[in-house]
Each structure stands twice: as structure tokens, then as C-alpha cells.
Design a protein around this motif. Structure first.
Motif, PDB file in Angstrom:
ATOM      1  N   VAL A 199      36.440  42.638  45.197  1.00 30.82           N
ATOM      2  CA  VAL A 199      37.233  42.002  44.150  1.00 30.82           C
ATOM      3  C   VAL A 199      38.616  41.703  44.690  1.00 30.82           C
ATOM      4  CG1 VAL A 199      38.197  42.223  41.825  1.00 30.82           C
ATOM      5  CG2 VAL A 199      35.981  43.257  42.351  1.00 30.82           C
ATOM      6  N   HIS A 200      39.063  40.482  44.503  1.00 31.27           N
ATOM      7  CA  HIS A 200      40.415  40.066  44.863  1.00 31.27           C
ATOM      8  C   HIS A 200      41.084  39.515  43.600  1.00 31.27           C
ATOM      9  CE1 HIS A 200      39.414  40.465  49.153  1.00 31.27           C
ATOM     10  NE2 HIS A 200      38.238  39.930  48.815  1.00 31.27           N
ATOM     11  N   HIS A 201      42.399  39.512  43.619  1.00 30.15           N
ATOM     12  CA  HIS A 201      43.142  39.090  42.435  1.00 30.15           C
ATOM     13  C   HIS A 201      44.192  38.051  42.805  1.00 30.15           C
ATOM     14  CE1 HIS A 201      41.677  43.176  41.437  1.00 30.15           C
ATOM     15  NE2 HIS A 201      41.566  42.700  40.213  1.00 30.15           N
ATOM     16  N   VAL A 202      44.454  37.162  41.865  1.00 27.25           N
ATOM     17  CA  VAL A 202      45.625  36.301  42.010  1.00 27.25           C
ATOM     18  C   VAL A 202      46.845  37.103  41.562  1.00 27.25           C
ATOM     19  CG1 VAL A 202      44.336  34.157  41.689  1.00 27.25           C
ATOM     20  CG2 VAL A 202      45.281  35.326  39.690  1.00 27.25           C
ATOM     21  N   PRO A 203      48.024  36.760  42.037  1.00 32.13           N
ATOM     22  CA  PRO A 203      49.214  37.522  41.636  1.00 32.13           C
ATOM     23  C   PRO A 203      49.617  37.239  40.194  1.00 32.13           C
ATOM     24  CG  PRO A 203      49.827  35.710  43.086  1.00 32.13           C
ATOM     25  CD  PRO A 203      48.328  35.749  43.065  1.00 32.13           C
ATOM     26  N   ARG A 204      50.185  38.270  39.574  1.00 32.48           N
ATOM     27  CA  ARG A 204      50.723  38.092  38.235  1.00 32.48           C
ATOM     28  C   ARG A 204      52.130  37.527  38.335  1.00 32.48           C
ATOM     29  NH1 ARG A 204      52.450  42.604  33.752  1.00 32.48           N
ATOM     30  NH2 ARG A 204      52.830  41.129  32.054  1.00 32.48           N
ATOM     31  N   ARG A 205      52.445  36.590  37.465  1.00 31.65           N
ATOM     32  CA  ARG A 205      53.752  35.966  37.436  1.00 31.65           C
ATOM     33  C   ARG A 205      54.552  36.494  36.261  1.00 31.65           C
ATOM     34  NH1 ARG A 205      51.529  30.163  36.453  1.00 31.65           N
ATOM     35  NH2 ARG A 205      50.554  31.461  34.858  1.00 31.65           N
ATOM     36  N   PRO A 206      55.883  36.404  36.310  1.00 31.63           N
ATOM     37  CA  PRO A 206      56.680  36.786  35.151  1.00 31.63           C
ATOM     38  C   PRO A 206      56.248  35.986  33.921  1.00 31.63           C
ATOM     39  CG  PRO A 206      58.085  36.432  37.062  1.00 31.63           C
ATOM     40  CD  PRO A 206      56.716  35.966  37.453  1.00 31.63           C
ATOM     41  N   GLY A 207      56.029  36.686  32.830  1.00 32.26           N
ATOM     42  CA  GLY A 207      55.618  36.026  31.595  1.00 32.26           C
ATOM     43  C   GLY A 207      54.125  35.984  31.358  1.00 32.26           C
ATOM     44  N   ASP A 208      53.324  36.260  32.396  1.00 27.13           N
ATOM     45  CA  ASP A 208      51.874  36.304  32.195  1.00 27.13           C
ATOM     46  C   ASP A 208      51.513  37.510  31.326  1.00 27.13           C
ATOM     47  OD1 ASP A 208      51.363  34.079  33.707  1.00 27.13           O
ATOM     48  OD2 ASP A 208      50.805  35.172  35.519  1.00 27.13           O
ATOM     49  N   PRO A 209      50.609  37.349  30.360  1.00 28.90           N
ATOM     50  CA  PRO A 209      50.215  38.501  29.539  1.00 28.90           C
ATOM     51  C   PRO A 209      49.420  39.504  30.366  1.00 28.90           C
ATOM     52  CG  PRO A 209      48.808  36.614  29.049  1.00 28.90           C
ATOM     53  CD  PRO A 209      49.898  36.118  29.957  1.00 28.90           C
ATOM     54  N   PRO A 210      49.643  40.800  30.201  1.00 30.46           N
ATOM     55  CA  PRO A 210      48.833  41.798  30.909  1.00 30.46           C
ATOM     56  C   PRO A 210      47.363  41.643  30.541  1.00 30.46           C
ATOM     57  CG  PRO A 210      50.767  42.812  29.904  1.00 30.46           C
ATOM     58  CD  PRO A 210      50.686  41.423  29.361  1.00 30.46           C
ATOM     59  N   VAL A 211      46.492  41.717  31.526  1.00 31.50           N
ATOM     60  CA  VAL A 211      45.080  41.482  31.274  1.00 31.50           C
ATOM     61  C   VAL A 211      44.502  42.519  30.307  1.00 31.50           C
ATOM     62  CG1 VAL A 211      44.183  42.821  33.221  1.00 31.50           C
ATOM     63  CG2 VAL A 211      42.916  40.831  32.406  1.00 31.50           C
ATOM     64  N   ALA A 212      45.024  43.747  30.332  1.00 28.90           N
ATOM     65  CA  ALA A 212      44.525  44.774  29.409  1.00 28.90           C
ATOM     66  C   ALA A 212      44.773  44.368  27.961  1.00 28.90           C
ATOM     67  CB  ALA A 212      45.187  46.118  29.713  1.00 28.90           C
ATOM     68  N   GLU A 213      45.929  43.768  27.692  1.00 30.65           N
ATOM     69  CA  GLU A 213      46.225  43.318  26.331  1.00 30.65           C
ATOM     70  C   GLU A 213      45.331  42.151  25.940  1.00 30.65           C
ATOM     71  OE1 GLU A 213      50.352  42.461  25.828  1.00 30.65           O
ATOM     72  OE2 GLU A 213      51.008  44.460  26.478  1.00 30.65           O
ATOM     73  N   VAL A 214      45.068  41.260  26.897  1.00 35.62           N
ATOM     74  CA  VAL A 214      44.181  40.127  26.619  1.00 35.62           C
ATOM     75  C   VAL A 214      42.787  40.623  26.251  1.00 35.62           C
ATOM     76  CG1 VAL A 214      43.040  38.131  27.660  1.00 35.62           C
ATOM     77  CG2 VAL A 214      45.469  38.535  28.079  1.00 35.62           C
ATOM     78  N   LEU A 215      42.271  41.577  27.012  1.00 34.23           N
ATOM     79  CA  LEU A 215      40.936  42.107  26.728  1.00 34.23           C
ATOM     80  C   LEU A 215      40.918  42.832  25.394  1.00 34.23           C
ATOM     81  CD1 LEU A 215      39.993  43.468  30.266  1.00 34.23           C
ATOM     82  CD2 LEU A 215      39.181  41.384  29.163  1.00 34.23           C
ATOM     83  N   HIS A 216      41.969  43.558  25.084  1.00 34.74           N
ATOM     84  CA  HIS A 216      42.036  44.286  23.818  1.00 34.74           C
ATOM     85  C   HIS A 216      41.984  43.315  22.642  1.00 34.74           C
ATOM     86  CE1 HIS A 216      43.079  47.505  21.048  1.00 34.74           C
ATOM     87  NE2 HIS A 216      44.012  46.720  20.539  1.00 34.74           N
ATOM     88  N   ARG A 217      42.749  42.233  22.733  1.00 30.10           N
ATOM     89  CA  ARG A 217      42.729  41.254  21.638  1.00 30.10           C
ATOM     90  C   ARG A 217      41.385  40.535  21.577  1.00 30.10           C
ATOM     91  NH1 ARG A 217      48.415  40.579  23.052  1.00 30.10           N
ATOM     92  NH2 ARG A 217      47.897  39.062  24.678  1.00 30.10           N
ATOM     93  N   GLY A 218      40.793  40.278  22.750  1.00 28.06           N
ATOM     94  CA  GLY A 218      39.517  39.582  22.771  1.00 28.06           C
ATOM     95  C   GLY A 218      38.374  40.373  22.173  1.00 28.06           C
ATOM     96  N   GLU A 219      38.518  41.699  22.128  1.00 21.71           N
ATOM     97  CA  GLU A 219      37.470  42.540  21.551  1.00 21.71           C
ATOM     98  C   GLU A 219      37.518  42.559  20.032  1.00 21.71           C
ATOM     99  OE1 GLU A 219      38.095  46.309  23.321  1.00 21.71           O
ATOM    100  OE2 GLU A 219      37.176  45.765  25.245  1.00 21.71           O
ATOM    101  N   ARG A 220      38.527  41.923  19.458  1.00 21.73           N
ATOM    102  CA  ARG A 220      38.687  41.952  18.004  1.00 21.73           C
ATOM    103  C   ARG A 220      38.891  40.558  17.443  1.00 21.73           C
ATOM    104  NH1 ARG A 220      39.935  46.384  20.358  1.00 21.73           N
ATOM    105  NH2 ARG A 220      39.749  48.403  19.348  1.00 21.73           N
ATOM    106  N   PRO A 221      37.911  39.675  17.622  1.00 24.65           N
ATOM    107  CA  PRO A 221      38.041  38.334  17.054  1.00 24.65           C
ATOM    108  C   PRO A 221      38.041  38.410  15.541  1.00 24.65           C
ATOM    109  CG  PRO A 221      35.811  38.685  17.817  1.00 24.65           C
ATOM    110  CD  PRO A 221      36.608  39.880  18.256  1.00 24.65           C
TER     111      PRO A 221
END
Length: 406
Positions: A49-71
Motif C-alpha cells: 500500500v502506498h499513499h499520496v501526501p496529505r495537503r493542508p486543508g484535506d479532510p482526515p480520511v478517518a473522518e471521511v470514513l466515519h461520515r460515510g458510515e452514516r448516510p
């Protein structure tokens, strides 16, 4: 042999399907690897697994997944679309350099993540699209995947208006797609459907989908699963000899909702059935022990349980629905969001199950359980779909399609 980049949303179900395909490609001598959003963690086994770098202002992926689990309602949908747009933007911003450094020779991209297609086009690499969920390819009479509408031949004007509403809801992602297409020097691209590619693979097969005109825009291969996921393993509980077994799983979305499990436990008790649940690690040991069920666990070998089940109760996620039907088992479905309503609409279209009654009505759910268990016609249809899935080629067929690109 080729270095093949996998680009998909960092949701567990999507990653699992890509992992199965990756392990098959690795067995054939290729070198698959994941390129995911910054901070994404995933169960990928031996696939790097490789990752692209996070930029200032990008939402943390953990928060994105948390919101995505609760449509939920419209505001939740807009938030999820905005998150998806941000994830696409991040992948496009860092993906070109990463793919060059990693020596990518081809890209397999999830239908729901247009960055895979855009990056492949930018670098001139072969591209294969993969529909882990309900395919978003448009077809006459086929509603959008997030709707539980029936197949509607002759209602093209209505469906076009609905698609326009869908485009409005996903306008933020459309802007990201258009901006990166322009930056990469590609022709205009404005929608997810513009980023599907000429070669596609889908887990959906005609025996389960709505009618589509031939030739299909994708190769229908059925569930992408690892060999060990298909094995008939010993179960950590005794299968009751005097009661039908009902298996329930609600994914990560509802796995921690005690109201769901208590209602289903009550309904199964009234129907004379034994309930086994997989809560995805969302319950504590004390909470799981408090439920009046035959067995409760965070995770179970789904196929092994389903082969012994008389009924599966689920939220309607693509992987769970396909696994149940691959075992010839009918479903009770409680769709919450994403493509779950679309899966339910297809299950209803082919009469492979029912929509779960309200949780506040366990007696009505019990009546549904008895009805499904006694419906020989429904069982025959599920067995027919199981035979079609068994002959669809699965992971090996998907790998064959990928190799035609190389």
C-alpha cells in the motif's frame, strides 16, 4: 508481467474486492499495489500500500470514513459528496508523481473513484474500471444506483430528470473531475460516468441486474473473493438441528445499533428461528452477550455460515447480497444508503427477498421470516441466481480481462 496500480475508495468492502483480484494477479506473476488516500489503512494482505501526501486543508480520511458510515438525509449526502470530491482531488494532486515513482504500467480504478481513470489517462496507461458496487453505467429504464426504484422502461424523460438532480447533488465532485481533466490536457469530463473507461469489470451479473441492452458496457464476473473466503470452514457454533438458521449482518453502518439486534432477536424467537449475527466489532462483549441470539461475533466466515442459513438479513451491501445469493439464500433487506437501495430494487425485481419491516414491528418481521422460509418459488429463484453466479468466472475471469490490457 506488469506493475498494476489499484485506486479505490478506502472503504473496507471496496478494498476487499480489489485485494481478491490483486492476489489472483500476483499468482500470475504481476505486481499489484494500492495507491490510496493519505492516512488510509486497509486490510490488503501481502499487496503493498502506498499513499499520496496529505495537503493542508484535506479532510482526515478517518473522518471521511466515519461520515460515510452514516448516510442519511440531503445534508449528509452533500457532505459525503464533498468528502468524495476532496479525496479525488487529493489523489489527482499527488497521484501522477507517485505512479511514476512506483513504475505503474496499468491502472485498475473503482467506478466510484474517478481519480484512477484520470490518472491513467494523464500518464497514457492502460485502464480497467471495476464496479464493486451497483454499476453506475447508464441504461434505458435503469434508475440511479442509490434509488430503490423499479426498472422503468418507457420512463426515460423521468429518469433523465432524476439523473440531472443527481448531477446537481454531485456538482462538487463534477467540478473536481472537470478541473483535473483540463489540467491533465484531457477532453472535457464532468461526471463520474465520463470516467468509466472502455474496459470494465463488474461484480453485478445479468441474472441479478435490471435488463440492459447488449452488449453490456462491462464484463459481469460475479463476486471477487479470495479462495479462503470461499472455503467451507468449521463454524464457531453448533448449527441447530431443530430450527432454521437466520444469519444477520448490517456491515459497519448498523453493526453497533442494539435496537436492530434486539428487534431481530425478538422476531426470530417468535418465528422459531435461531439468529446468528456478525456485528463488525461494533458491540462490546457485554452488549453482544446481552442479546438473546444463538451466536454473536464481530466477524464470521460469511460463506460458511450462509451455506447453512435459511435466510440472510442485511443492509443490502453489494458484497453481502452477492455472497448470500451465491449460496442460494433469500434475503430480508434494510437499505440505508449508497447503492443499498439499488441492490434491494434488483432483489425485489427478481423476487429474491423482501424489504425488512420496521424494527418497531418484530411480529411483522417474524411473519416475513416465516413467509420467506415457506416460499418455494423464492427459494428456486435464489438457487437459479446461485448457479448463474457460480458460472460467471469470478476473480479468475476478472484477472483475464485485466491481462487483455497488458
Amino acid at each position: 508481467m506488469a506493475r498494476i496500480a489499484f485506486i479505490c475508495p478506502p472503504y473496507a468492502a471496496h478494498v476487499a474486492s480489489f485485494r481478491a483480484l490483486g492476489e489472483e494477479l500476483a499468482r500470475r506473476g504481476h505486481e499489484p499495489f494500492f495507491l490510496l488516500n493519505a492516512g488510509a489503512t486497509a486490510s490488503t494482505g501481502a499487496i503493498p500500500v502506498h499513499h499520496v501526501p496529505r495537503r493542508p486543508g484535506d479532510p482526515p480520511v478517518a473522518e471521511v470514513l466515519h461520515r460515510g458510515e452514516r448516510p442519511g438525509g440531503i445534508l449528509s449526502t452533500l457532505r459525503i459528496v464533498a468528502d468524495s470530491a476532496a479525496m479525488t482531488d487529493q489523489l489527482c494532486a499527488g497521484g501522477v508523481e507517485q505512479l511514476r515513482l512506483l513504475g505503474a504500467e496499468a491502472v485498475i480504478g473503482d467506478q466510484m473513484e474517478p481519480a484512477g481513470y484520470l490518472l491513467a489517462r494523464a500518464l497514457g496507461l492502460p485502464f480497467c474500471g471495476l464496479a464493486c458496487a451497483v454499476p453506475i453505467d447508464e441504461a434505458p429504464g435503469v434508475p440511479l444506483p442509490f434509488l430503490d426504484w423499479p426498472w422503468q422502461p418507457g420512463e426515460e424523460a423521468k429518469l433523465r430528470r432524476t439523473a440531472q438532480i443527481g448531477d446537481l447533488l454531485s456538482a462538487k465532485q463534477g467540478k473536481v473531475i472537470a478541473a483535473w481533466a483540463a489540467r491533465f490536457g484531457l477532453p472535457p469530463h464532468r461526471r463520474l460516468q465520463d470516467c468509466l473507461g472502455q474496459v470494465q469489470v463488474a461484480q453485478m451479473i445479468p441474472a441479478l441486474d435490471f435488463p440492459r441492452p447488449e452488449p453490456l458496457p462491462f464484463v459481469p464476473v460475479g463476486p471477487l473473493r479470495r479462495p479462503e473466503e470461499l472455503e467451507d470452514r468449521p463454524l464457531p457454533f453448533a448449527v441447530p438441528a431443530d430450527r432454521p438458521l437466520v444469519f444477520a449482518t448490517m456491515g459497519t453502518m448498523l453493526g453497533g445499533d442494539l435496537r436492530v439486534w434486539r428487534s431481530l432477536a425478538s422476531a426470530c424467537g417468535k418465528a422459531g428461528a435461531a439468529l446468528v449475527i456478525a456485528h463488525g466489532g461494533r458491540l462490546t462483549e457485554a452488549q453482544a452477550a446481552s442479546l438473546d441470539v444463538h451466536h454473536a461475533a464481530a466477524f464470521l466466515p460469511y460463506r460458511a455460515v450462509m451455506r447453512r442459513a435459511a435466510l440472510v438479513i442485511t443492509h443490502g451491501g453489494s458484497n453481502t447480497s452477492l455472497d448470500a445469493l451465491a449460496c442460494g439464500v433469500p434475503l430480508l433487506v434494510r437499505p440505508v444508503g449508497f447503492d443499498q437501495p439499488g441492490n434491494y430494487a434488483r432483489i425485489r425485481h427478481h423476487y429474491l427477498g423482501l424489504k425488512l419491516e420496521k424494527l418497531s414491528r418484530p411480529r411483522a418481521i417474524a411473519a416475513q421470516i416465516r413467509r420467506v422460509l415457506g416460499d418455494e418459488g423464492m427459494w428456486a429463484r435464489c438457487q437459479a441466481v446461485a448457479r448463474a453466479l457460480a458460472g460467471s468466472g469470478g476473480t479468475a475471469q476478472a484477472a483475464d480481462v485485466v491481462e487483455t490490457l497488458l
